[in-house]
Design a protein around this motif. Structure first.
Motif, PDB file in Angstrom:
ATOM      1  N   HIS A 232       0.902  -1.219  -0.163  1.00 27.54           N
ATOM      2  CA  HIS A 232       0.511  -0.044   0.125  1.00 27.54           C
ATOM      3  C   HIS A 232       0.762   1.267   0.474  1.00 27.54           C
ATOM      4  CE1 HIS A 232       0.442   1.526   4.259  1.00 27.54           C
ATOM      5  NE2 HIS A 232       0.471   0.205   4.478  1.00 27.54           N
ATOM      6  N   GLU A 276      -5.152   1.496   1.991  1.00 19.51           N
ATOM      7  CA  GLU A 276      -5.217   0.919   3.026  1.00 19.51           C
ATOM      8  C   GLU A 276      -5.955   1.088   5.258  1.00 19.51           C
ATOM      9  OE1 GLU A 276      -2.664  -2.078   6.373  1.00 19.51           O
ATOM     10  OE2 GLU A 276      -2.766   0.412   5.934  1.00 19.51           O
ATOM     11  N   LEU A 280      -8.428  -0.880   3.954  1.00 15.26           N
ATOM     12  CA  LEU A 280      -7.882  -2.485   2.195  1.00 15.26           C
ATOM     13  C   LEU A 280      -8.968  -2.033   1.389  1.00 15.26           C
ATOM     14  CD1 LEU A 280      -7.554  -5.241   5.170  1.00 15.26           C
ATOM     15  CD2 LEU A 280      -6.414  -3.865   5.249  1.00 15.26           C
ATOM     16  N   ALA A 283      -6.951  -2.745  -1.731  1.00 16.33           N
ATOM     17  CA  ALA A 283      -7.155  -4.825  -1.984  1.00 16.33           C
ATOM     18  C   ALA A 283      -8.345  -4.961  -2.429  1.00 16.33           C
ATOM     19  CB  ALA A 283      -6.158  -4.832  -0.878  1.00 16.33           C
ATOM     20  N   SER A 284      -9.710  -4.523  -1.480  1.00 15.98           N
ATOM     21  CA  SER A 284     -10.499  -5.159  -1.757  1.00 15.98           C
ATOM     22  C   SER A 284     -11.586  -5.033  -3.711  1.00 15.98           C
ATOM     23  CB  SER A 284     -11.545  -4.465  -1.196  1.00 15.98           C
ATOM     24  OG  SER A 284     -11.016  -4.930   0.233  1.00 15.98           O
ATOM     25  N   ASN A 300       1.632  -9.547   0.392  1.00 17.87           N
ATOM     26  CA  ASN A 300       1.280  -8.898   0.640  1.00 17.87           C
ATOM     27  C   ASN A 300       2.871  -8.162   0.976  1.00 17.87           C
ATOM     28  OD1 ASN A 300       0.073  -6.243   1.606  1.00 17.87           O
ATOM     29  ND2 ASN A 300      -0.447  -7.324   3.365  1.00 17.87           N
ATOM     30  N   ASP A 302       3.551  -5.638   3.153  1.00 22.44           N
ATOM     31  CA  ASP A 302       3.430  -4.386   4.442  1.00 22.44           C
ATOM     32  C   ASP A 302       4.272  -4.369   5.395  1.00 22.44           C
ATOM     33  OD1 ASP A 302       2.109  -1.796   6.276  1.00 22.44           O
ATOM     34  OD2 ASP A 302       0.329  -3.348   6.348  1.00 22.44           O
ATOM     35  N   SER A 345      -4.929  -5.858   6.841  1.00 26.11           N
ATOM     36  CA  SER A 345      -3.964  -5.533   6.037  1.00 26.11           C
ATOM     37  C   SER A 345      -4.264  -6.521   4.972  1.00 26.11           C
ATOM     38  CB  SER A 345      -2.079  -6.331   6.292  1.00 26.11           C
ATOM     39  OG  SER A 345      -1.292  -5.675   5.595  1.00 26.11           O
ATOM     40  N   ASP A 346      -3.293  -5.787   3.082  1.00 22.46           N
ATOM     41  CA  ASP A 346      -3.672  -6.044   2.418  1.00 22.46           C
ATOM     42  C   ASP A 346      -3.653  -7.619   1.912  1.00 22.46           C
ATOM     43  OD1 ASP A 346      -4.698  -3.422   1.792  1.00 22.46           O
ATOM     44  OD2 ASP A 346      -2.735  -2.708   1.270  1.00 22.46           O
ATOM     45  N   HIS A 347      -3.223  -7.962   3.075  1.00 23.19           N
ATOM     46  CA  HIS A 347      -4.007  -9.709   2.212  1.00 23.19           C
ATOM     47  C   HIS A 347      -4.966  -9.940   2.309  1.00 23.19           C
ATOM     48  CE1 HIS A 347      -2.748  -9.045   6.383  1.00 23.19           C
ATOM     49  NE2 HIS A 347      -3.868 -10.965   6.627  1.00 23.19           N
ATOM     50  N   TRP A 348      -6.036  -9.823   3.291  1.00 27.19           N
ATOM     51  CA  TRP A 348      -6.954 -10.076   3.726  1.00 27.19           C
ATOM     52  C   TRP A 348      -8.049 -10.472   3.164  1.00 27.19           C
ATOM     53  CZ3 TRP A 348      -8.940 -13.117   6.925  1.00 27.19           C
ATOM     54  CH2 TRP A 348     -10.759 -12.633   7.428  1.00 27.19           C
ATOM     55  N   GLN A 359       2.552 -12.498   4.046  1.00 29.01           N
ATOM     56  CA  GLN A 359       2.809 -11.127   3.954  1.00 29.01           C
ATOM     57  C   GLN A 359       4.137 -10.929   4.872  1.00 29.01           C
ATOM     58  OE1 GLN A 359       0.759  -8.844   7.630  1.00 29.01           O
ATOM     59  NE2 GLN A 359       2.154  -6.971   7.113  1.00 29.01           N
TER      60      GLN A 359
END
Length: 438
Positions: A232, A276, A280, A283-284, A300, A302, A345-348, A359
């Motif tokens: 991000h 983010e 997020l 990423a979503s 990811n 981060d 975080s952006d993996h979610w 991550q």
């Protein structure tokens, strides 16, 4: 393509990632929905082009942009004095007067034991001793609101007159006003709570329709499957966001400068995302545009590039450990592997779609965010050598992930794992537990 034997060596002597990190930090305010965040995406797109990526683009997405106004905060009893405070993103406007109540680390047990209803609570940013995961701000806020708090005060545990910031909700206005205050102010507030103190809080802020941005590029052959690498590029409006997550973005730029010169078995999509820090969001938006079955795995970035040793969180996919061990052996560099699993975080957005996600972070010298989310998150605290080394290790990881598959996580198993780690109550309080997992 045959790997260039010089690809990794060139990166070690390459000034570009360090210069990029400096230029990114110079932008200042990179909060999503503001001009600096778009400029960050454009800067990344230029870096991807320089690395030889194809299909480079800056892609907008819709979001709710939070705009900071004025904040006034002070004790009104047993003395009258004011303190510096920062409204937290998605705090609504409001004027609150009430008793100050200390809830320690803001755990459900501490909140339940306190007289919270109708009062202003103060909770430390620190994770409780003995808890083996980050106890997130959104969990603390959610539990306090559920108990009837009229306002929330988030007190830093890191000294230095550094009020922290951080979003209260994902992409929407929160229920009650909330601010961050320094560790020193937090000490005073706990003192006044013991003396039946009262505080007054006034926040002016607004949440309006806005736009965030993702920067994308592609390397490798055209295949049905792809590995997604993302970081991000947005930050908070109060600092340069050099550590969180400027270092991660510079690490992705370093990765990109290798990918064009090494042999990849599948397509690799490199992306930096906005939003983010406020839910997020980028990423979503990205996850919504790619079929889950197409994504072989997600990396990811981060937290990588900040400190000497790379740390990897496997997020419910133990098979990543073997791949990471092979990277560590190939590079003769330590990679710390942690089985942490969290949704912050952006993996979610990918993980909850059952895409395996790892991550990349750093082994940090202290527990918690440190300088992150404060005025002190500045470029002088970065080290380009860490960025280059983590970039090389991450590029090796990406290459391995194009060559071998890791099992896809199962939603039921992920839900059970999150519950076993005690995250479900906090996720429900923060309103981020996936509805389709019910």
């Amino acid at each position: 393509m045959v790997d260039s034997p010089d690809a990794f060596g060139r990166l070690w002597a390459d000034d570009y990632p360090g210069d990029f990190l400096r230029d990114l930090a110079e932008l200042g305010d990179r909060m999503s929905g503001r001009p600096g965040e778009r400029r960050a995406a454009e800067l990344v797109a230029d870096a991807f082009r320089d690395a030889g990526a194809r299909e480079v683009a800056v892609e907008p997405f819709e979001m709710n942009a939070w705009k900071r106004g004025s904040t006034e905060f002070g004790v009104t009893n047993p003395v009258e004095r004011s303190f510096e405070a920062l409204a937290l993103p998605y705090s609504p406007s409001g004027d609150v007067h009430g008793d100050i109540v200390d809830v320690g680390h803001g755990t459900p047990e501490e909140i339940e034991a306190a007289d919270v209803a109708g009062n202003v609570v103060v909770a430390s940013t620190e994770t409780p001793p003995g808890m083996d995961r980050l106890y997130h701000r959104m969990e603390k806020f959610g539990h306090a609101v559920a108990a009837g708090a009229s306002a929330f005060v988030f007190a830093n545990h890191k000294q230095g007159q550094l009020p922290p910031t951080g979003a209260l909700r994902f992409d929407r206005e929160a229920a009650v006003p909330a601010v961050g205050v320094s560790a020193e102010t937090g000490t005073w507030l706990r003192e006044y709570a013991d003396r039946d103190g009262e505080v007054s809080l006034s926040v002016s802020a607004d949440t309006v329709p806005g736009e965030g941005h993702n920067a994308t590029g592609v390397f490798g052959p055209e295949t049905d499957e792809e590995v997604v690498v993302l970081a991000h590029h947005d930050g908070h409006d109060i600092a340069e966001a050099a550590l969180d997550n400027g270092c991660g973005v510079a690490t992705v730029v370093a990765i990109a400068r290798i990918l064009g010169d090494i042999d990849l078995d599948t397509r690799v999509r490199v992306v930096t995302v906005g939003g983010e820090e406020v839910g997020l969001l980028g990423a979503s938006a990205l996850a919504d545009t790619i079929e889950s079955e197409r994504m072989r795995s997600v990396v990811n970035v981060d937290g990588a590039g900040r400190y000497r040793t790379l740390r990897a969180f496997t997020h419910g996919t133990p098979a990543f450990e073997g791949v990471l061990d092979s990277v560590s052996d190939a590079a003769s560099r330590e990679v710390s592997v942690d089985d942490a699993l969290h949704p912050f975080s952006d993996h979610w957005p990918f993980l909850k779609r059952e895409v395996p996600a790892v991550q990349l972070h750093s082994v940090t010298p202290e527990r918690g965010r440190g300088w992150g989310h404060t005025h002190a998150d500045t470029w002088d605290k970065t080290d380009a050598r860490n960025v280059r080394e983590h970039g090389m290790l991450a590029a090796l990881l990406v290459r391995e992930l194009t060559r071998k598959s890791v099992p896809r996580p199962d939603a039921d198993a992920l839900a059970a794992d999150l519950e076993s780690r005690g995250l479900r109550p906090g996720m429900e309080a923060a309103e981020i537990w996936p509805a389709h997992w019910e």
